[in-house]
Design a protein around this motif. Structure first.
Motif, PDB file in Angstrom:
ATOM      1  N   MET A   1     -32.540  68.022 -59.618  1.00 34.58           N
ATOM      2  CA  MET A   1     -33.213  67.426 -59.588  1.00 34.58           C
ATOM      3  C   MET A   1     -34.904  66.995 -59.636  1.00 34.58           C
ATOM      4  O   MET A   1     -35.062  67.476 -58.356  1.00 34.58           O
ATOM      5  CB  MET A   1     -32.771  65.654 -59.115  1.00 34.58           C
ATOM      6  N   SER A   2     -35.822  67.100 -60.389  1.00 36.30           N
ATOM      7  CA  SER A   2     -37.562  67.061 -60.490  1.00 36.30           C
ATOM      8  C   SER A   2     -37.529  65.912 -58.930  1.00 36.30           C
ATOM      9  O   SER A   2     -37.003  65.006 -59.153  1.00 36.30           O
ATOM     10  CB  SER A   2     -38.042  66.812 -61.969  1.00 36.30           C
ATOM     11  N   PRO A   3     -38.473  66.225 -58.393  1.00 39.47           N
ATOM     12  CA  PRO A   3     -39.121  65.608 -57.406  1.00 39.47           C
ATOM     13  C   PRO A   3     -40.387  64.382 -58.367  1.00 39.47           C
ATOM     14  O   PRO A   3     -40.078  63.747 -57.514  1.00 39.47           O
ATOM     15  CB  PRO A   3     -40.275  66.284 -56.606  1.00 39.47           C
ATOM     16  N   ILE A   4     -40.211  64.473 -59.158  1.00 40.00           N
ATOM     17  CA  ILE A   4     -40.816  63.324 -60.200  1.00 40.00           C
ATOM     18  C   ILE A   4     -39.709  62.377 -60.540  1.00 40.00           C
ATOM     19  O   ILE A   4     -40.303  61.127 -60.511  1.00 40.00           O
ATOM     20  CB  ILE A   4     -41.738  63.740 -61.896  1.00 40.00           C
ATOM     21  N   SER A   5     -39.219  62.587 -60.870  1.00 41.56           N
ATOM     22  CA  SER A   5     -37.487  61.584 -61.058  1.00 41.56           C
ATOM     23  C   SER A   5     -37.369  60.118 -60.071  1.00 41.56           C
ATOM     24  O   SER A   5     -37.634  60.294 -59.099  1.00 41.56           O
ATOM     25  CB  SER A   5     -36.385  62.576 -61.725  1.00 41.56           C
ATOM     26  N   GLY A   6     -37.560  58.697 -61.121  1.00 39.55           N
ATOM     27  CA  GLY A   6     -37.315  58.204 -59.942  1.00 39.55           C
ATOM     28  C   GLY A   6     -38.068  57.333 -60.139  1.00 39.55           C
ATOM     29  O   GLY A   6     -38.079  56.340 -58.730  1.00 39.55           O
ATOM     30  N   LEU A   7     -39.316  58.179 -59.148  1.00 39.91           N
ATOM     31  CA  LEU A   7     -40.429  57.254 -58.211  1.00 39.91           C
ATOM     32  C   LEU A   7     -41.404  56.216 -59.537  1.00 39.91           C
ATOM     33  O   LEU A   7     -41.358  56.247 -60.816  1.00 39.91           O
ATOM     34  CB  LEU A   7     -41.478  58.126 -58.746  1.00 39.91           C
ATOM     35  N   THR A   8     -41.452  55.849 -58.366  1.00 40.55           N
ATOM     36  CA  THR A   8     -42.497  54.571 -59.143  1.00 40.55           C
ATOM     37  C   THR A   8     -43.947  54.792 -59.684  1.00 40.55           C
ATOM     38  O   THR A   8     -44.288  55.868 -58.629  1.00 40.55           O
ATOM     39  CB  THR A   8     -42.719  53.117 -58.002  1.00 40.55           C
ATOM     40  N   ARG A   9     -44.443  54.156 -60.151  1.00 38.31           N
ATOM     41  CA  ARG A   9     -46.162  54.305 -60.139  1.00 38.31           C
ATOM     42  C   ARG A   9     -47.033  54.743 -59.472  1.00 38.31           C
ATOM     43  O   ARG A   9     -47.757  55.258 -58.821  1.00 38.31           O
ATOM     44  CB  ARG A   9     -46.637  53.305 -61.215  1.00 38.31           C
ATOM     45  N   LEU A  10     -46.299  53.702 -57.790  1.00 42.34           N
ATOM     46  CA  LEU A  10     -47.397  53.988 -57.216  1.00 42.34           C
ATOM     47  C   LEU A  10     -46.800  55.037 -56.097  1.00 42.34           C
ATOM     48  O   LEU A  10     -47.512  55.793 -55.880  1.00 42.34           O
ATOM     49  CB  LEU A  10     -46.924  53.105 -55.630  1.00 42.34           C
ATOM     50  N   GLU A  11     -45.762  55.323 -56.087  1.00 45.75           N
ATOM     51  CA  GLU A  11     -45.030  56.512 -55.424  1.00 45.75           C
ATOM     52  C   GLU A  11     -45.075  57.682 -56.677  1.00 45.75           C
ATOM     53  O   GLU A  11     -45.803  59.107 -55.562  1.00 45.75           O
ATOM     54  CB  GLU A  11     -44.220  57.276 -55.355  1.00 45.75           C
ATOM     55  N   LEU A  12     -45.379  57.775 -57.672  1.00 47.39           N
ATOM     56  CA  LEU A  12     -46.168  59.022 -58.366  1.00 47.39           C
ATOM     57  C   LEU A  12     -46.945  59.330 -58.389  1.00 47.39           C
ATOM     58  O   LEU A  12     -47.650  60.034 -57.948  1.00 47.39           O
ATOM     59  CB  LEU A  12     -45.690  59.087 -59.860  1.00 47.39           C
ATOM     60  N   ALA A  13     -48.234  58.272 -58.307  1.00 46.42           N
ATOM     61  CA  ALA A  13     -49.719  58.068 -58.048  1.00 46.42           C
ATOM     62  C   ALA A  13     -49.784  58.747 -56.607  1.00 46.42           C
ATOM     63  O   ALA A  13     -50.741  59.396 -56.833  1.00 46.42           O
ATOM     64  CB  ALA A  13     -50.290  56.925 -58.144  1.00 46.42           C
ATOM     65  N   ALA A  14     -49.192  58.396 -55.552  1.00 48.30           N
ATOM     66  CA  ALA A  14     -49.563  58.799 -54.220  1.00 48.30           C
ATOM     67  C   ALA A  14     -49.091  60.814 -54.154  1.00 48.30           C
ATOM     68  O   ALA A  14     -49.531  61.356 -53.929  1.00 48.30           O
ATOM     69  CB  ALA A  14     -48.220  58.077 -52.638  1.00 48.30           C
ATOM     70  N   LEU A  15     -47.692  61.305 -54.758  1.00 49.32           N
ATOM     71  CA  LEU A  15     -47.518  61.962 -54.696  1.00 49.32           C
ATOM     72  C   LEU A  15     -48.361  63.128 -55.135  1.00 49.32           C
ATOM     73  O   LEU A  15     -49.292  64.228 -54.462  1.00 49.32           O
ATOM     74  CB  LEU A  15     -46.055  62.537 -54.927  1.00 49.32           C
ATOM     75  N   ILE A  16     -49.295  62.843 -56.588  1.00 43.89           N
ATOM     76  CA  ILE A  16     -49.598  63.276 -56.951  1.00 43.89           C
ATOM     77  C   ILE A  16     -51.433  63.516 -56.354  1.00 43.89           C
ATOM     78  O   ILE A  16     -51.511  64.768 -55.774  1.00 43.89           O
ATOM     79  CB  ILE A  16     -50.276  63.199 -58.617  1.00 43.89           C
ATOM     80  N   ALA A  17     -51.811  62.623 -55.351  1.00 42.66           N
ATOM     81  CA  ALA A  17     -53.204  62.118 -55.025  1.00 42.66           C
ATOM     82  C   ALA A  17     -52.789  63.236 -53.937  1.00 42.66           C
ATOM     83  O   ALA A  17     -53.847  63.759 -53.362  1.00 42.66           O
ATOM     84  CB  ALA A  17     -53.166  60.820 -54.840  1.00 42.66           C
ATOM     85  N   GLU A  18     -52.065  63.310 -52.703  1.00 38.67           N
ATOM     86  CA  GLU A  18     -51.621  64.304 -51.657  1.00 38.67           C
ATOM     87  C   GLU A  18     -51.742  65.885 -52.494  1.00 38.67           C
ATOM     88  O   GLU A  18     -52.057  66.561 -51.538  1.00 38.67           O
ATOM     89  CB  GLU A  18     -50.360  63.989 -51.057  1.00 38.67           C
ATOM     90  N   THR A  19     -51.754  65.792 -53.364  1.00 39.47           N
ATOM     91  CA  THR A  19     -50.578  67.225 -53.688  1.00 39.47           C
ATOM     92  C   THR A  19     -52.296  67.776 -53.772  1.00 39.47           C
ATOM     93  O   THR A  19     -52.409  69.300 -53.894  1.00 39.47           O
ATOM     94  CB  THR A  19     -49.941  67.129 -55.778  1.00 39.47           C
ATOM     95  N   LEU A  20     -52.903  66.735 -54.739  1.00 40.69           N
ATOM     96  CA  LEU A  20     -53.985  67.923 -55.199  1.00 40.69           C
ATOM     97  C   LEU A  20     -55.147  67.665 -53.782  1.00 40.69           C
ATOM     98  O   LEU A  20     -56.090  68.670 -53.837  1.00 40.69           O
ATOM     99  CB  LEU A  20     -54.981  66.223 -56.393  1.00 40.69           C
ATOM    100  N   LYS A  21     -55.009  67.105 -52.983  1.00 40.10           N
ATOM    101  CA  LYS A  21     -55.606  66.923 -51.744  1.00 40.10           C
ATOM    102  C   LYS A  21     -55.813  68.327 -51.220  1.00 40.10           C
ATOM    103  O   LYS A  21     -56.426  68.873 -50.186  1.00 40.10           O
ATOM    104  CB  LYS A  21     -55.077  65.181 -50.737  1.00 40.10           C
ATOM    105  N   LYS A  22     -54.280  68.152 -50.532  1.00 42.15           N
ATOM    106  CA  LYS A  22     -53.779  70.026 -50.295  1.00 42.15           C
ATOM    107  C   LYS A  22     -54.406  70.716 -50.841  1.00 42.15           C
ATOM    108  O   LYS A  22     -54.603  72.033 -50.091  1.00 42.15           O
ATOM    109  CB  LYS A  22     -52.137  70.099 -50.157  1.00 42.15           C
TER     110      LYS A  22
END
Length: 183
Positions: A1-22
């Motif tokens: 299962m993709s790490p993206i599936s089932g995430l809310t907008r807030l969760e997805l945005a935070a995951l993207i922001a954290e990935t970019l920050k790294k």
């Protein structure tokens, strides 16, 4: 299962922001998705608009976000899609401004999630952003979005008035206050 599936907008945005920050890329969420978050999804944006305040290249952004499975659409653009979400991701040009007002990195809001921390416009700056789109592009939906946020969260009216004065939209500010009071 993709790490993206089932995430809310807030969760997805935070995951993207954290990935970019790294990857050394600091972003701030702006636009309609801020309205969606602040209005508890009473307004539904179809994209996530991140302003890259670290001023990295398109190639650096693409490499970081592609690690989550996002792909350029079209190629070499600042627009990305993922098969497991209806939300597209875009990177409007920096700096972080609303009309003629520069928003410093220290003046943004942060929301912590289990997927990372999302930095986004404050409710007050979100209202300004939506009103700017209403004033300058005639988008009446943006006026409604500004009202949604202002009714759901405390906003700094003195800051809003200063911004309106600077943008020479004093009449617009009075109209906004009347609509806000009508609830």
């Amino acid at each position: 299962m993709s790490p993206i599936s089932g995430l809310t907008r807030l969760e997805l945005a935070a995951l993207i922001a954290e990935t970019l920050k790294k990857a050394g890329i600091n972003v701030v969420l702006s636009g309609g998705s801020c309205v969606s978050i602040y209005s508890s999804e009473n307004y539904v944006s179809k994209d996530l608009d991140f302003i890259d305040i670290s001023l990295k290249s398109n190639r650096q952004i693409a490499k970081a976000i592609q690690s989550l499975g996002f792909e350029n659409q079209p190629k070499n653009s600042r627009h990305f899609i993922h098969p497991d979400t209806e939300l597209s991701v875009e990177f409007p040009s920096a700096p972080l401004t609303i009309g003629d007002e520069y928003i410093p990195s220290s003046a943004v809001n942060s929301i912590a999630t289990e997927h990372g921390t999302l930095r986004l416009l404050t409710p007050t700056d979100c209202v300004k952003d939506r009103l700017a789109n209403y004033y300058y592009f005639g988008d009446k939906q943006c006026l409604e979005q500004a009202l949604l946020v202002a009714r759901a969260h405390p906003v700094n009216l003195a800051s809003l008035q200063r911004w309106h004065d600077n943008e020479q939209e004093q009449e617009g500010y009075q109209d906004f206050l009347i609509l806000l009071s009508e609830k």
